[in-house]
Design a protein around this motif. Structure first.
Motif, PDB file in Angstrom:
ATOM      1  N   LYS A 103     -45.509  20.155  -3.865  1.00 26.47           N
ATOM      2  CA  LYS A 103     -44.368  19.457  -3.244  1.00 26.47           C
ATOM      3  C   LYS A 103     -43.057  19.936  -3.861  1.00 26.47           C
ATOM      4  O   LYS A 103     -42.060  20.166  -3.179  1.00 26.47           O
ATOM      5  CB  LYS A 103     -44.498  17.944  -3.492  1.00 26.47           C
ATOM      6  CG  LYS A 103     -45.046  17.172  -2.332  1.00 26.47           C
ATOM      7  CD  LYS A 103     -44.885  15.696  -2.604  1.00 26.47           C
ATOM      8  CE  LYS A 103     -45.750  14.896  -1.663  1.00 26.47           C
ATOM      9  NZ  LYS A 103     -45.756  13.484  -1.989  1.00 26.47           N
ATOM     10  N   ILE A 104     -43.055  20.013  -5.217  1.00 25.37           N
ATOM     11  CA  ILE A 104     -41.832  20.423  -5.922  1.00 25.37           C
ATOM     12  C   ILE A 104     -41.447  21.857  -5.533  1.00 25.37           C
ATOM     13  O   ILE A 104     -40.279  22.146  -5.287  1.00 25.37           O
ATOM     14  CB  ILE A 104     -41.995  20.292  -7.462  1.00 25.37           C
ATOM     15  CG1 ILE A 104     -42.244  18.831  -7.848  1.00 25.37           C
ATOM     16  CG2 ILE A 104     -40.743  20.791  -8.186  1.00 25.37           C
ATOM     17  CD1 ILE A 104     -42.628  18.610  -9.302  1.00 25.37           C
ATOM     18  N   LYS A 141     -41.956  23.378  -2.776  1.00 27.96           N
ATOM     19  CA  LYS A 141     -41.324  23.352  -1.442  1.00 27.96           C
ATOM     20  C   LYS A 141     -39.891  22.845  -1.539  1.00 27.96           C
ATOM     21  O   LYS A 141     -38.971  23.372  -0.947  1.00 27.96           O
ATOM     22  CB  LYS A 141     -42.127  22.452  -0.507  1.00 27.96           C
ATOM     23  CG  LYS A 141     -43.260  23.192   0.146  1.00 27.96           C
ATOM     24  CD  LYS A 141     -43.868  22.366   1.261  1.00 27.96           C
ATOM     25  CE  LYS A 141     -45.129  23.076   1.746  1.00 27.96           C
ATOM     26  NZ  LYS A 141     -46.092  22.157   2.308  1.00 27.96           N
ATOM     27  N   ARG A 142     -39.732  21.784  -2.363  1.00 31.11           N
ATOM     28  CA  ARG A 142     -38.432  21.145  -2.490  1.00 31.11           C
ATOM     29  C   ARG A 142     -37.375  22.086  -3.084  1.00 31.11           C
ATOM     30  O   ARG A 142     -36.210  22.026  -2.712  1.00 31.11           O
ATOM     31  CB  ARG A 142     -38.566  19.889  -3.359  1.00 31.11           C
ATOM     32  CG  ARG A 142     -37.265  19.155  -3.623  1.00 31.11           C
ATOM     33  CD  ARG A 142     -37.512  17.939  -4.458  1.00 31.11           C
ATOM     34  NE  ARG A 142     -37.954  16.827  -3.627  1.00 31.11           N
ATOM     35  CZ  ARG A 142     -37.130  15.867  -3.184  1.00 31.11           C
ATOM     36  NH1 ARG A 142     -35.855  15.905  -3.490  1.00 31.11           N
ATOM     37  NH2 ARG A 142     -37.585  14.893  -2.447  1.00 31.11           N
ATOM     38  N   ILE A 143     -37.806  22.969  -4.017  1.00 31.29           N
ATOM     39  CA  ILE A 143     -36.799  23.792  -4.703  1.00 31.29           C
ATOM     40  C   ILE A 143     -36.496  25.107  -3.978  1.00 31.29           C
ATOM     41  O   ILE A 143     -35.633  25.866  -4.415  1.00 31.29           O
ATOM     42  CB  ILE A 143     -37.187  24.079  -6.182  1.00 31.29           C
ATOM     43  CG1 ILE A 143     -38.481  24.877  -6.289  1.00 31.29           C
ATOM     44  CG2 ILE A 143     -37.274  22.799  -6.979  1.00 31.29           C
ATOM     45  CD1 ILE A 143     -38.830  25.280  -7.732  1.00 31.29           C
ATOM     46  N   GLU A 144     -37.189  25.337  -2.866  1.00 31.88           N
ATOM     47  CA  GLU A 144     -36.922  26.573  -2.119  1.00 31.88           C
ATOM     48  C   GLU A 144     -35.456  26.624  -1.706  1.00 31.88           C
ATOM     49  O   GLU A 144     -34.940  25.676  -1.105  1.00 31.88           O
ATOM     50  CB  GLU A 144     -37.803  26.623  -0.851  1.00 31.88           C
ATOM     51  CG  GLU A 144     -39.196  27.168  -1.131  1.00 31.88           C
ATOM     52  CD  GLU A 144     -40.113  27.035   0.078  1.00 31.88           C
ATOM     53  OE1 GLU A 144     -41.324  27.218  -0.099  1.00 31.88           O
ATOM     54  OE2 GLU A 144     -39.613  26.706   1.191  1.00 31.88           O
ATOM     55  N   THR A 156     -32.840  26.404  -3.540  1.00 31.77           N
ATOM     56  CA  THR A 156     -31.902  25.550  -4.285  1.00 31.77           C
ATOM     57  C   THR A 156     -31.285  26.257  -5.490  1.00 31.77           C
ATOM     58  O   THR A 156     -30.406  25.723  -6.143  1.00 31.77           O
ATOM     59  CB  THR A 156     -32.618  24.298  -4.827  1.00 31.77           C
ATOM     60  OG1 THR A 156     -33.666  24.730  -5.700  1.00 31.77           O
ATOM     61  CG2 THR A 156     -33.161  23.429  -3.726  1.00 31.77           C
ATOM     62  N   TYR A 204     -37.069  23.500 -12.821  1.00 32.20           N
ATOM     63  CA  TYR A 204     -36.725  22.277 -12.096  1.00 32.20           C
ATOM     64  C   TYR A 204     -37.209  21.034 -12.854  1.00 32.20           C
ATOM     65  O   TYR A 204     -36.475  20.061 -13.023  1.00 32.20           O
ATOM     66  CB  TYR A 204     -37.329  22.302 -10.681  1.00 32.20           C
ATOM     67  CG  TYR A 204     -36.977  21.073  -9.868  1.00 32.20           C
ATOM     68  CD1 TYR A 204     -35.709  20.940  -9.313  1.00 32.20           C
ATOM     69  CD2 TYR A 204     -37.900  20.052  -9.675  1.00 32.20           C
ATOM     70  CE1 TYR A 204     -35.370  19.803  -8.588  1.00 32.20           C
ATOM     71  CE2 TYR A 204     -37.574  18.917  -8.953  1.00 32.20           C
ATOM     72  CZ  TYR A 204     -36.306  18.803  -8.413  1.00 32.20           C
ATOM     73  OH  TYR A 204     -35.984  17.680  -7.696  1.00 32.20           O
TER      74      TYR A 204
END
Lengths: 77, 192
Positions: free
Chosen positions: A22-23, A25-28, A30, A38
Motif C-alpha cells: 500500500k505504502i 503505491k502511495r509514494i509513487e 511523491t 517514507y
C-alpha cells in the motif's frame, strides 16, 4: 540487524507485506525514493508530534503547581 | 571502584518515587555516590536518609545554573524530576525511577502531614511533569537513561537490580550487596 551507510547506522524493521505494498503505491511520484525513506519520515513526524504535545501539555500553571508542591515537600526554596 | 569520569551520573524520578532507595542500592554496592546529611538528616519519611545534596535544594542551584557538575563527574547524585529540566549540556547517565502515582501522592501527603484536597489536580500535574521530563530525556543526545519501576524492583529485586548493574557497565561493584540493600519494610505506601 544493524548496517552502516554514509556514516549512519541503520536497522531493519518488519512490517506486514500488504501494508508495504500500500505504502509503495502511495509514494509513487511523491519524491520519496524508497519505502524506508517514507517510513522514516512518517515515524519522525509522529515522534516529534508526541514531543511537542508533552511540552504543550505541561503549562505554566502546571509548573507553578509543581513548584508549590516541591516547596511544601522541602525540595525547593 | 570507579565510574567513567567523563560522565555525570544521576538518579532521578518524581519526588517520593523511590529515588532514595536507588541511591541506597548503589551506595551499598560500592558505586560512587555523593550526598550530604547535614541539612536534611534521615527522618520518619526516609528512615535511611534522603541521599541528597544541598539539603535537597539542588533544584534551586540548577535553576540558577550554579551547580558544579564538574565536581561530580563519575559519581551518582540525586536530582529529582523537575530539576532535570535545567540540566546543562554535558554527558549524562540517568537512572529514572517510576512508581504507582497513587503511592507517590500518598507518600507526599504523609510527608506534608496534610491531606491533599486537590489530589485529582495534583495527580494530573505530576503525571504531566513525568511525561514532559521523560520526553526531554529521550530527546537529548547527551543523556542515556534507564527507567526502573520502584514497585517491580521491590517485587523482583534481582531482575531489576541486574538492569542497573548492566547500565552502570562495570563489574567492579557488589551485586549481592545491592540486592540486600532493599528493605521491603520501608515499602509503606503499597497500593494493590
Amino acid at each position: 540487524m544493524t548496517e552502516e551507510k554514509d556514516g549512519k547506522k541503520y536497522t531493519t524493521i518488519s512490517i506486514p507485506t500488504p501494508l508495504a505494498d500500500k505504502i509503495k503505491k502511495r509514494i509513487e511520484g511523491t519524491g520519496f525514493t524508497s519505502l524506508s525513506s517514507y517510513v522514516t519520515y512518517v515515524l519522525r513526524e509522529v515522534i516529534s508530534g508526541m514531543e511537542e504535545d508533552s511540552e504543550e501539555a505541561f503549562s505554566k500553571e502546571d509548573e507553578e503547581k509543581v513548584k508549590d508542591r516541591l516547596r511544601a515537600l522541602g525540595y525547593l526554596d | 571502584m570507579t565510574l567513567d569520569k567523563n560522565i555525570n551520573y544521576i538518579v532521578s524520578g518524581l519526588e517520593r518515587s523511590g529515588t532514595s532507595m536507588l541511591m541506597q542500592i548503589l551506595s551499598a554496592g560500592g558505586v560512587p555516590t555523593s550526598f550530604d546529611t547535614s541539612t536534611r538528616p534521615p527522618d520518619e519519611n526516609n528512615p535511611k536518609g534522603y541521599y541528597e545534596l544541598a539539603g535537597g535544594k539542588i533544584i534551586n542551584k540548577l535553576m540558577e545554573a550554579t551547580f558544579p557538575f564538574q565536581k561530580y563527574e563519575g559519581i551518582f547524585i540525586k536530582i529529582t524530576a523537575y530539576g532535570l529540566k535545567y540540566l546543562p549540556p554535558r554527558n549524562y547517565k540517568i537512572i529514572y525511577s517510576e512508581r504507582n502515582i497513587e503511592e507517590i501522592l500518598d507518600s507526599m501527603e504523609k510527608m506534608t502531614k496534610k491531606k491533599d484536597i486537590n489530589r485529582e489536580e495534583t495527580r494530573e500535574t505530576f503525571i504531566k511533569l513525568n511525561e514532559m521530563i521523560k520526553d526531554k530525556i529521550n530527546k537529548r543526545e547527551d543523556i542515556v537513561a534507564l527507567y526502573i519501576n520502584y514497585n517491580k524492583t521491590l517485587e523482583n529485586p534481582k531482575e531489576n537490580i541486574k538492569k542497573i548493574y548492566d547500565f552502570i557497565d562495570s563489574s567492579d561493584f557488589n551485586f549481592k550487596n545491592m540486592i540486600e540493600a532493599i528493605d521491603k519494610n520501608l515499602y509503606r505506601q503499597r497500593r494493590k
